[in-house]
Scaffold this active site. Structure first.
Site, PDB file in Angstrom:
ATOM      1  N   HIS A   1      32.845  32.287  94.973  1.00  0.00           N
ATOM      2  CA  HIS A   1      32.217  33.145  93.444  1.00  0.00           C
ATOM      3  C   HIS A   1      30.392  33.651  93.785  1.00  0.00           C
ATOM      4  O   HIS A   1      29.808  32.601  93.920  1.00  0.00           O
ATOM      5  CB  HIS A   1      32.364  33.608  91.913  1.00  0.00           C
ATOM      6  CG  HIS A   1      32.566  32.838  91.439  1.00  0.00           C
ATOM      7  ND1 HIS A   1      32.936  31.568  90.837  1.00  0.00           N
ATOM      8  CD2 HIS A   1      31.113  33.052  90.644  1.00  0.00           C
ATOM      9  CE1 HIS A   1      32.207  30.446  90.369  1.00  0.00           C
ATOM     10  NE2 HIS A   1      30.934  30.902  89.881  1.00  0.00           N
TER      11      HIS A   1
ATOM     12  N   HIS B   1      23.953  32.824  90.461  1.00  0.00           N
ATOM     13  CA  HIS B   1      23.838  31.716  91.080  1.00  0.00           C
ATOM     14  C   HIS B   1      25.151  31.670  92.185  1.00  0.00           C
ATOM     15  O   HIS B   1      26.009  32.624  92.115  1.00  0.00           O
ATOM     16  CB  HIS B   1      24.703  30.358  90.533  1.00  0.00           C
ATOM     17  CG  HIS B   1      25.846  30.356  89.386  1.00  0.00           C
ATOM     18  ND1 HIS B   1      25.768  31.371  88.586  1.00  0.00           N
ATOM     19  CD2 HIS B   1      27.447  30.232  89.816  1.00  0.00           C
ATOM     20  CE1 HIS B   1      27.222  31.231  87.798  1.00  0.00           C
ATOM     21  NE2 HIS B   1      27.740  30.743  88.757  1.00  0.00           N
TER      22      HIS B   1
ATOM     23  N   GLU C   1      26.169  26.315  92.537  1.00  0.00           N
ATOM     24  CA  GLU C   1      28.090  25.832  91.269  1.00  0.00           C
ATOM     25  C   GLU C   1      28.347  25.210  92.547  1.00  0.00           C
ATOM     26  O   GLU C   1      29.091  26.031  93.085  1.00  0.00           O
ATOM     27  CB  GLU C   1      28.368  26.522  90.757  1.00  0.00           C
ATOM     28  CG  GLU C   1      29.265  26.519  89.858  1.00  0.00           C
ATOM     29  CD  GLU C   1      29.933  27.506  89.234  1.00  0.00           C
ATOM     30  OE1 GLU C   1      29.853  29.219  89.367  1.00  0.00           O
ATOM     31  OE2 GLU C   1      30.978  27.023  87.419  1.00  0.00           O
TER      32      GLU C   1
HETATM   33  C1  LIG Z   1      32.610  29.978  82.787  1.00  0.00           C
HETATM   34  C2  LIG Z   1      31.602  28.505  83.361  1.00  0.00           C
HETATM   35  C3  LIG Z   1      31.300  29.775  84.448  1.00  0.00           C
HETATM   36  C4  LIG Z   1      32.065  29.493  86.172  1.00  0.00           C
HETATM   37  O1  LIG Z   1      32.706  28.735  85.867  1.00  0.00           O
HETATM   38  O2  LIG Z   1      31.885  30.190  87.281  1.00  0.00           O
HETATM   39  C5  LIG Z   1      29.907  29.764  85.333  1.00  0.00           C
HETATM   40  O3  LIG Z   1      29.281  30.260  86.007  1.00  0.00           O
HETATM   41  S1  LIG Z   1      28.608  29.209  83.675  1.00  0.00           S
HETATM   42  C6  LIG Z   1      27.118  29.746  84.652  1.00  0.00           C
HETATM   43  C7  LIG Z   1      25.935  29.663  83.126  1.00  0.00           C
HETATM   44  N1  LIG Z   1      25.857  27.930  83.276  1.00  0.00           N
HETATM   45  C8  LIG Z   1      24.934  27.309  84.025  1.00  0.00           C
HETATM   46  O4  LIG Z   1      24.282  28.877  84.797  1.00  0.00           O
HETATM   47  C9  LIG Z   1      24.215  25.564  83.908  1.00  0.00           C
HETATM   48  C10 LIG Z   1      23.317  25.541  84.370  1.00  0.00           C
HETATM   49  N2  LIG Z   1      22.081  26.417  84.391  1.00  0.00           N
HETATM   50  C11 LIG Z   1      21.048  25.993  84.430  1.00  0.00           C
HETATM   51  O5  LIG Z   1      21.579  24.477  83.192  1.00  0.00           O
HETATM   52  C12 LIG Z   1      20.015  26.198  83.910  1.00  0.00           C
HETATM   53  O6  LIG Z   1      20.211  27.720  84.336  1.00  0.00           O
HETATM   54  C13 LIG Z   1      18.838  26.032  84.896  1.00  0.00           C
HETATM   55  C14 LIG Z   1      18.531  24.494  84.219  1.00  0.00           C
HETATM   56  C15 LIG Z   1      19.330  26.129  86.175  1.00  0.00           C
HETATM   57  C16 LIG Z   1      17.412  26.448  84.236  1.00  0.00           C
HETATM   58  O7  LIG Z   1      17.766  27.042  82.838  1.00  0.00           O
HETATM   59  P1  LIG Z   1      15.590  28.075  82.291  1.00  0.00           P
HETATM   60  O8  LIG Z   1      16.217  28.823  83.391  1.00  0.00           O
HETATM   61  O9  LIG Z   1      15.752  28.135  80.752  1.00  0.00           O
HETATM   62  O10 LIG Z   1      14.822  26.567  82.853  1.00  0.00           O
HETATM   63  P2  LIG Z   1      13.730  27.182  83.457  1.00  0.00           P
HETATM   64  O11 LIG Z   1      13.162  28.144  82.550  1.00  0.00           O
HETATM   65  O12 LIG Z   1      12.442  25.689  83.254  1.00  0.00           O
HETATM   66  O13 LIG Z   1      13.685  27.218  84.827  1.00  0.00           O
HETATM   67  C17 LIG Z   1      12.962  26.034  85.766  1.00  0.00           C
HETATM   68  C18 LIG Z   1      13.444  26.352  86.956  1.00  0.00           C
HETATM   69  O14 LIG Z   1      13.772  27.707  87.615  1.00  0.00           O
HETATM   70  C19 LIG Z   1      14.213  28.723  87.758  1.00  0.00           C
HETATM   71  N3  LIG Z   1      15.868  29.312  87.842  1.00  0.00           N
HETATM   72  C20 LIG Z   1      16.018  29.316  86.006  1.00  0.00           C
HETATM   73  N4  LIG Z   1      17.530  29.741  86.669  1.00  0.00           N
HETATM   74  C21 LIG Z   1      17.263  30.194  87.858  1.00  0.00           C
HETATM   75  C22 LIG Z   1      18.226  30.912  88.706  1.00  0.00           C
HETATM   76  N5  LIG Z   1      19.630  31.259  87.921  1.00  0.00           N
HETATM   77  N6  LIG Z   1      18.143  30.896  90.496  1.00  0.00           N
HETATM   78  C23 LIG Z   1      16.936  30.396  90.176  1.00  0.00           C
HETATM   79  N7  LIG Z   1      16.110  29.665  89.976  1.00  0.00           N
HETATM   80  C24 LIG Z   1      15.718  29.419  88.651  1.00  0.00           C
HETATM   81  C25 LIG Z   1      13.247  28.849  86.990  1.00  0.00           C
HETATM   82  O15 LIG Z   1      12.787  30.564  87.183  1.00  0.00           O
HETATM   83  C26 LIG Z   1      11.757  28.115  87.010  1.00  0.00           C
HETATM   84  O16 LIG Z   1      11.571  28.230  88.231  1.00  0.00           O
HETATM   85  P3  LIG Z   1       9.835  28.107  87.977  1.00  0.00           P
HETATM   86  O17 LIG Z   1       9.332  28.411  89.263  1.00  0.00           O
HETATM   87  O18 LIG Z   1       9.399  26.350  87.085  1.00  0.00           O
HETATM   88  O19 LIG Z   1       9.870  29.034  87.210  1.00  0.00           O
HETATM   89 CO   LIG Z   2      29.707  30.436  87.594  1.00  0.00          CO
END
Ligand SMILES: CC[C@H](C(=O)O)C(=O)SCCNC(=O)CCNC(=O)[C@H](O)C(C)(C)COP(=O)(O)OP(=O)(O)OC[C@H]1O[C@@H](n2cnc3c(N)ncnc32)[C@H](O)[C@@H]1OP(=O)(O)O
Ligand SMILES: [Co+2]
Length: 134
Positions: free
Chosen positions: A7, A79, A130
């Site tokens: 997905h 993602h 993912e």
């Molecule tokens: C029910 C489950 C379902 C499935 O099975 O399909 C799901 O998909 S659950 C989906 C939700 N869960 C998750 O996304 C878990 C993994 N994600 C995380 O742990 C956080 O989202 C993380 C660590 C990727 C980012 O968290 P956060 O934004 O709070 O942290 P930062 O601001 O420190 O981000 C670090 C850096 O990454 C960039 N960033 C954040 N999110 C994304 C993204 N989705 N795509 C691309 N880049 C992302 C953020 O802008 C920061 O970059 P920087 O240049 O340092 O500003």
């Molecule tokens: Co997902």
């Protein structure tokens, strides 16, 4: 290692509005919202002939997608999810290659009742990846 595209996930600030757009404007088949408290999101799946779209909305105080929505007020692609034959072998290989596996590194059960893991976007061209056990 990676197989089918399972997905593409889109984080949305207004889940009802996004559902209506996909259902009424794009004519898509949209599932009911499902709360996934262990992941801090509510999810909706849109079945397409060749893959799925996952709509994500924050659930609870500590949603991992809140930061993303704070930066992207109208939402955005959050993602991509690839299927892997053996998620633990994939994890170990990726870690051995220096890739960052998010969380404690242990797979959690995802939206399809399969183990999932997430890989840091900075290691994959700015794209949150993912992996889902096929
Ligand atoms: C029910 C489950 C379902 C499935 O099975 O399909 C799901 O998909 S659950 C989906 C939700 N869960 C998750 O996304 C878990 C993994 N994600 C995380 O742990 C956080 O989202 C993380 C660590 C990727 C980012 O968290 P956060 O934004 O709070 O942290 P930062 O601001 O420190 O981000 C670090 C850096 O990454 C960039 N960033 C954040 N999110 C994304 C993204 N989705 N795509 C691309 N880049 C992302 C953020 O802008 C920061 O970059 P920087 O240049 O340092 O500003
Ligand atoms: Co997902």
């Amino acid at each position: 290692m990676i197989g089918r595209l399972n997905h593409v996930a889109i984080a949305v600030p207004d889940l009802d509005a996004a559902i209506a757009t996909y259902r009424d404007v794009l004519g898509a088949k949209v599932s009911k919202p499902v709360a996934q408290p262990a992941h801090g999101v509510t999810v909706v799946f849109i079945e397409l002939p060749n893959t799925k779209i996952e709509l994500l909305h924050p659930l609870g105080e500590k949603s991992p997608i809140q930061g993303f929505l704070d930066k992207n007020a109208t939402g955005g692609i959050h993602h991509v999810c690839y299927e892997v034959e053996d998620i633990l072998a994939a994890r170990d290989k990726l870690k051995a290659e220096g890739m960052r596996v998010l969380g404690d590194g242990e797979p959690k059960i995802g939206a399809h009742d399969k183990p999932v893991l997430f890989l840091h976007p900075k290691d994959f061209n700015g794209t949150l990846v993912e992996l889902e056990q096929a």
